[in-house]
Design an enzyme around this catalytic site. Structure first.
Site, PDB file in Angstrom:
ATOM      1  N   GLY A  33       5.396  13.887   1.736  1.00 29.08           N
ATOM      2  CA  GLY A  33       4.681  12.895   0.951  1.00 29.08           C
ATOM      3  C   GLY A  33       5.359  11.532   1.060  1.00 29.08           C
TER       4      GLY A  33
ATOM      5  N   ASN B  89      11.922  -7.564   2.855  1.00 28.95           N
ATOM      6  CA  ASN B  89      12.002  -7.156   4.254  1.00 28.95           C
ATOM      7  C   ASN B  89      13.360  -7.465   4.861  1.00 28.95           C
ATOM      8  OD1 ASN B  89       9.443  -6.058   5.787  1.00 28.95           O
ATOM      9  ND2 ASN B  89       8.708  -7.364   4.152  1.00 28.95           N
TER      10      ASN B  89
ATOM     11  N   SER C  34       6.698  12.848   8.743  1.00 31.54           N
ATOM     12  CA  SER C  34       7.540  13.025   7.553  1.00 31.54           C
ATOM     13  C   SER C  34       6.697  12.998   6.280  1.00 31.54           C
ATOM     14  CB  SER C  34       8.606  11.920   7.503  1.00 31.54           C
ATOM     15  OG  SER C  34       9.322  11.969   6.292  1.00 31.54           O
TER      16      SER C  34
ATOM     17  N   GLU D 188       4.595  -1.814   4.669  1.00 28.08           N
ATOM     18  CA  GLU D 188       3.469  -1.730   5.593  1.00 28.08           C
ATOM     19  C   GLU D 188       3.578  -0.527   6.527  1.00 28.08           C
ATOM     20  OE1 GLU D 188       0.912  -4.468   8.731  1.00 28.08           O
ATOM     21  OE2 GLU D 188       2.153  -5.412   7.208  1.00 28.08           O
ATOM     22  N   ARG D 189       4.789  -0.121   6.894  1.00 22.16           N
ATOM     23  CA  ARG D 189       4.935   1.063   7.751  1.00 22.16           C
ATOM     24  C   ARG D 189       4.434   2.306   7.034  1.00 22.16           C
ATOM     25  NH1 ARG D 189       9.546   2.839   8.739  1.00 22.16           N
ATOM     26  NH2 ARG D 189       9.190   3.777  10.774  1.00 22.16           N
ATOM     27  N   ARG D 190       4.788   2.449   5.747  1.00 25.61           N
ATOM     28  CA  ARG D 190       4.304   3.604   4.965  1.00 25.61           C
ATOM     29  C   ARG D 190       2.785   3.549   4.813  1.00 25.61           C
ATOM     30  NH1 ARG D 190       7.926   2.074   0.251  1.00 25.61           N
ATOM     31  NH2 ARG D 190       8.569   0.454   1.715  1.00 25.61           N
TER      32      ARG D 190
ATOM     33  N   GLN E 266       3.597 -10.997   5.932  1.00 30.18           N
ATOM     34  CA  GLN E 266       4.506 -10.001   6.472  1.00 30.18           C
ATOM     35  C   GLN E 266       5.372 -10.597   7.579  1.00 30.18           C
ATOM     36  OE1 GLN E 266       6.682  -7.513   7.259  1.00 30.18           O
ATOM     37  NE2 GLN E 266       5.167  -5.999   6.630  1.00 30.18           N
TER      38      GLN E 266
ATOM     39  N   GLN F  43       9.031   6.918  -1.127  1.00 25.41           N
ATOM     40  CA  GLN F  43       9.243   5.589  -1.734  1.00 25.41           C
ATOM     41  C   GLN F  43       7.911   4.859  -1.825  1.00 25.41           C
ATOM     42  OE1 GLN F  43      11.839   3.022   0.462  1.00 25.41           O
ATOM     43  NE2 GLN F  43      11.786   1.390  -1.047  1.00 25.41           N
TER      44      GLN F  43
END
Length: 300
Positions: free
Chosen positions: A75, A130, A70, A96-98, A54, A78
């Site tokens: 849900g 990224n 959110s 990775e944020r999701r 990453q 993406q």
């Protein structure tokens, strides 16, 4: 809405297929691989590990909370992308944020695209995907470009083709890595823009870079004001260099002392960059001038 429900149901069906050890998919040529690879599958968050490749190294806690809010309402819109490592074991390629926000909410599964890739391909996918994101800071982008060049062994031209950016754009990002680490951190924290960084690159002295950096923060200078300050600094540096006196070597210094002693006055030596010069013999009165004249003429 009906389409979304159908897609989720399909994902659950594929998830069941992946949990069957008799049908473990290890390569794109395995049975049922075409049903899984490239499709959206509901995967257990516990079966997914973070990506060691990453390029992003910092995640805002506040931004993650906003994303989690959110996701709670809408849900995961993406899907994340993962690569299959082993039976019921996956590794993040992007998202990775999701992934972090979903774990923060305590969700059990997350919609995922499954890829089959080796380490190098995974690194390249993670870096390239990224780089396309809009929320990376300039230093993160620059580091991602540098890793693609170093670890995937790409030229700037090849990198330009892979990421769809002009070579000059890539070169401008890479130049940011020559800035002092303190300034790079300032850019990562949002105190400086890429425009400020590009202006500071033109200053070769690290100490001067940092002086200007402090002035930017103190006076809240715009990019245009920073460029003007850098230009004035460079012009001042050139002027001071041109005024510098060429150093006199030891032999000439010794000879100058002997000459001063002979004339009984402090003789000055001026030398230009080419090595040409002149001696200046001072006198304090008419009589002193006549005395020096006789010494020059060799009169007793």
């Amino acid at each position: 809405m009906a389409k979304t429900t159908k897609k989720k149901a399909l994902g659950r069906g594929l998830s069941a297929l992946l949990n069957d050890p008799d049908n473990d998919i290890k390569s794109a040529g395995d049975k049922n691989a075409d049903k899984v690879v490239g499709n959206i599958v509901e995967l257990s968050l516990e079966a997914i590990e973070v990506n060691p490749f990453q390029p992003r190294t910092s995640f805002s806690e506040e931004a993650l909370k906003e994303l989690a809010s959110s996701i709670r309402e809408l849900g995961v819109i993406q899907p994340i992308t993962v690569r299959k490592l082993d039976f019921n074991k996956y590794q993040l390629v992007s998202g990775e944020r999701r992934y972090r926000a979903s774990k923060m909410l305590g969700l059990e599964t997350i919609p995922s695209y499954i890829r089959i890739a080796n380490d190098q391909e995974s690194l390249e996918m993670a870096l390239v995907e990224n780089i396309q994101r809009q929320d990376l800071d300039p230093i993160e982008v620059a580091l991602s470009y540098q890793r693609l060049i170093d670890e995937i062994d790409l030229t700037q031209e090849e990198l330009s083709d892979r990421v769809g950016k002009n070579r000059s754009t890539i070169a401008n990002y890479l130049r940011l890595l020559k800035l002092d680490p303190i300034i790079q951190t300032g850019m990562r924290d949002g105190f400086l823009s890429m425009g400020h960084g590009r202006a500071l690159i033109n200053i070769s002295s690290t100490s001067v870079q940092l002086e200007i950096y402090e002035q930017i923060l103190k006076d809240k200078l715009s990019v245009r004001e920073t460029e003007a300050l850098v230009k004035r600094t460079q012009e001042g540096s050139k002027t001071s260099k041109s005024r510098e006196k060429p150093k006199v070597d030891e032999k000439k210094q010794k000879a100058l002392k002997q000459i001063s002693s002979y004339f009984g006055a402090k003789v000055e030596m001026k030398i230009n960059k080419k090595g040409n010069g002149k001696l200046i013999v001072p006198f304090s009165s008419d009589e002193d001038f006549q005395r020096i004249k006789k010494l020059i003429q060799g009169d007793s």
